[in-house]
Motif scaffolding. Structure first.
Motif, PDB file in Angstrom:
ATOM      1  N   ARG A   4       0.823  -1.205   0.000  1.00  0.00           N
ATOM      2  CA  ARG A   4       0.000   0.000   0.000  1.00  0.00           C
ATOM      3  C   ARG A   4       0.861   1.260   0.000  1.00  0.00           C
ATOM      4  O   ARG A   4       1.890   1.335   0.658  1.00  0.00           O
ATOM      5  CB  ARG A   4      -0.939   0.005   1.203  1.00  0.00           C
ATOM      6  CG  ARG A   4      -2.026  -1.030   1.121  1.00  0.00           C
ATOM      7  CD  ARG A   4      -3.123  -0.761   2.120  1.00  0.00           C
ATOM      8  NE  ARG A   4      -4.355  -0.370   1.463  1.00  0.00           N
ATOM      9  CZ  ARG A   4      -5.490  -0.157   2.098  1.00  0.00           C
ATOM     10  NH1 ARG A   4      -5.550  -0.252   3.394  1.00  0.00           N
ATOM     11  NH2 ARG A   4      -6.570   0.186   1.448  1.00  0.00           N
ATOM     12  N   SER A   8      -2.988   5.672  -1.444  1.00  0.00           N
ATOM     13  CA  SER A   8      -4.169   4.820  -1.261  1.00  0.00           C
ATOM     14  C   SER A   8      -4.847   5.032   0.079  1.00  0.00           C
ATOM     15  O   SER A   8      -5.975   4.574   0.278  1.00  0.00           O
ATOM     16  CB  SER A   8      -3.772   3.349  -1.410  1.00  0.00           C
ATOM     17  OG  SER A   8      -2.956   2.927  -0.331  1.00  0.00           O
ATOM     18  N   VAL A   9      -4.208   5.720   1.020  1.00  0.00           N
ATOM     19  CA  VAL A   9      -4.805   5.906   2.346  1.00  0.00           C
ATOM     20  C   VAL A   9      -4.961   7.381   2.731  1.00  0.00           C
ATOM     21  O   VAL A   9      -5.624   7.682   3.716  1.00  0.00           O
ATOM     22  CB  VAL A   9      -3.968   5.189   3.437  1.00  0.00           C
ATOM     23  CG1 VAL A   9      -3.910   3.694   3.181  1.00  0.00           C
ATOM     24  CG2 VAL A   9      -2.558   5.770   3.534  1.00  0.00           C
ATOM     25  N   VAL A 104       3.387   3.146   2.871  1.00  0.00           N
ATOM     26  CA  VAL A 104       2.893   3.535   4.188  1.00  0.00           C
ATOM     27  C   VAL A 104       3.966   3.303   5.246  1.00  0.00           C
ATOM     28  O   VAL A 104       4.020   4.008   6.254  1.00  0.00           O
ATOM     29  CB  VAL A 104       1.598   2.778   4.546  1.00  0.00           C
ATOM     30  CG1 VAL A 104       0.469   3.171   3.615  1.00  0.00           C
ATOM     31  CG2 VAL A 104       1.808   1.268   4.514  1.00  0.00           C
ATOM     32  N   THR A 139      -4.621   0.647   7.424  1.00  0.00           N
ATOM     33  CA  THR A 139      -4.199  -0.505   6.629  1.00  0.00           C
ATOM     34  C   THR A 139      -4.383  -1.804   7.403  1.00  0.00           C
ATOM     35  O   THR A 139      -4.437  -2.884   6.801  1.00  0.00           O
ATOM     36  CB  THR A 139      -2.730  -0.379   6.205  1.00  0.00           C
ATOM     37  OG1 THR A 139      -1.893  -0.346   7.370  1.00  0.00           O
ATOM     38  CG2 THR A 139      -2.511   0.894   5.404  1.00  0.00           C
ATOM     39  N   TYR A 140      -4.463  -1.705   8.730  1.00  0.00           N
ATOM     40  CA  TYR A 140      -4.598  -2.908   9.551  1.00  0.00           C
ATOM     41  C   TYR A 140      -6.057  -3.263   9.837  1.00  0.00           C
ATOM     42  O   TYR A 140      -6.344  -4.105  10.685  1.00  0.00           O
ATOM     43  CB  TYR A 140      -3.825  -2.735  10.860  1.00  0.00           C
ATOM     44  CG  TYR A 140      -2.340  -2.621  10.616  1.00  0.00           C
ATOM     45  CD1 TYR A 140      -1.568  -3.751  10.354  1.00  0.00           C
ATOM     46  CD2 TYR A 140      -1.719  -1.383  10.614  1.00  0.00           C
ATOM     47  CE1 TYR A 140      -0.215  -3.650  10.097  1.00  0.00           C
ATOM     48  CE2 TYR A 140      -0.361  -1.271  10.352  1.00  0.00           C
ATOM     49  CZ  TYR A 140       0.380  -2.405  10.096  1.00  0.00           C
ATOM     50  OH  TYR A 140       1.727  -2.300   9.831  1.00  0.00           O
ATOM     51  N   ARG A 142      -7.954  -4.470   7.432  1.00  0.00           N
ATOM     52  CA  ARG A 142      -8.344  -5.462   6.426  1.00  0.00           C
ATOM     53  C   ARG A 142      -8.832  -6.743   7.090  1.00  0.00           C
ATOM     54  O   ARG A 142      -8.304  -7.177   8.120  1.00  0.00           O
ATOM     55  CB  ARG A 142      -7.169  -5.802   5.508  1.00  0.00           C
ATOM     56  CG  ARG A 142      -6.687  -4.680   4.637  1.00  0.00           C
ATOM     57  CD  ARG A 142      -5.641  -5.188   3.652  1.00  0.00           C
ATOM     58  NE  ARG A 142      -6.244  -6.020   2.605  1.00  0.00           N
ATOM     59  CZ  ARG A 142      -5.516  -6.693   1.714  1.00  0.00           C
ATOM     60  NH1 ARG A 142      -4.194  -6.677   1.779  1.00  0.00           N
ATOM     61  NH2 ARG A 142      -6.116  -7.411   0.784  1.00  0.00           N
ATOM     62  N   SER A 195      -0.216  -5.902   2.667  1.00  0.00           N
ATOM     63  CA  SER A 195      -0.907  -4.860   3.425  1.00  0.00           C
ATOM     64  C   SER A 195      -1.833  -5.455   4.474  1.00  0.00           C
ATOM     65  O   SER A 195      -2.619  -6.362   4.181  1.00  0.00           O
ATOM     66  CB  SER A 195      -1.713  -3.988   2.459  1.00  0.00           C
ATOM     67  OG  SER A 195      -2.471  -3.033   3.148  1.00  0.00           O
ATOM     68  N   GLY A 196      -1.743  -4.950   5.698  1.00  0.00           N
ATOM     69  CA  GLY A 196      -2.606  -5.396   6.773  1.00  0.00           C
ATOM     70  C   GLY A 196      -2.013  -6.482   7.644  1.00  0.00           C
ATOM     71  O   GLY A 196      -2.588  -6.815   8.681  1.00  0.00           O
TER      72      GLY A 196
END
Length: 232
Positions: A4, A8-9, A104, A139-140, A142, A195-196
């Motif tokens: 990511r 995107s965030v 990120v 991102t966490y 997900r 990601s996540g």
């Protein structure tokens, strides 16, 4: 692999201030928009500073001999006169910024290094967004099933059916047997980059330990002879 990026965030619709925005308008905007800081941009959209709630507190008329007054004076005296009443005199500069294509992870390290809570996101110096600690933590959020699907599709170099993947609260556990030790190590690193993913427990076994081969240096014993020129 879908590592990511900041783009995107980040928050794209950023509330900003101008260098000549007044103290009162800054306070009003922060309150109305429910944000804690405003990037300050010039006529060309270039980021020239950032003004936060903390910056505005320096302008409070505190007695100079009070504990809080002495503390604020040591940290950064508020500008006197008209300059202390507008963003240009209250903002923090230079500004720590980041590009939208940065990961990120790099944004998180930059926040930690400079002790800031947010980063204006720029493209050619022009503001395109802002990313905060909360954005990076998103991102966490997900789902475990989504993480598992991506690990299975992208992070495993061997036959996915030979590897067991369990994801619980973002923690990935890999089990099973692969051909080479290096494959097991790479699978663990790639899974960690998804990601996540909070952590990876790599329990993969291997049939062949190729560590020695990877450390081996090949020496080519070749001699260079005289240059031969062909007639033209």
């Amino acid at each position: 692999m879908n590592t990511r990026t900041v783009g995107s965030v980040m928050t794209r619709n950023v509330v900003t201030a101008r260098p000549d925005t007044s103290f009162k308008d800054l306070v009003t905007t922060l309150a109305d928009e429910r944000v804690s800081a405003l990037p300050v941009v010039d006529d060309e959209g270039l980021v020239v500073g950032i003004v936060s709630e903390g910056d505005l507190l320096h302008r409070l008329d505190l007695p100079p001999d009070s504990p809080h007054g002495r503390l604020l004076h040591r940290r950064r005296p508020a500008p006197a006169g008209p300059l202390g009443d507008i963003a240009a005199g209250l903002m923090t500069r230079p500004v720590v910024t980041i590009g939208s294509d940065a990961t990120v992870g790099s944004a998180s390290r930059l926040l930690e290094k400079h002790g800031v809570k947010r980063l204006p996101v720029v493209d050619g110096g022009r503001l395109v967004g802002i990313v905060s600690r909360r954005d990076l933590l998103s991102t966490y959020l997900r789902a475990d099933d989504d993480i598992r699907a991506e690990v299975r599709a992208d992070a495993l170099l061997s036959d996915p059916d030979a590897v067991g993947i369990v994801v619980d609260e973002g923690i990935v556990t890999l089990t099973g047997t692969v051909g080479r030790r290096s494959t097991a190590d790479i699978a663990g690193r790639l899974a960690r980059a998804v990601s996540g993913v909070v952590d990876v427990v790599n329990l993969l076994d291997w049939k062949y330990d190729d560590s020695a081969e990877l450390r081996r240096h090949y020496v080519f014993d070749a001699q260079v002879g005289p240059t031969v020129r062909w007639p033209t």
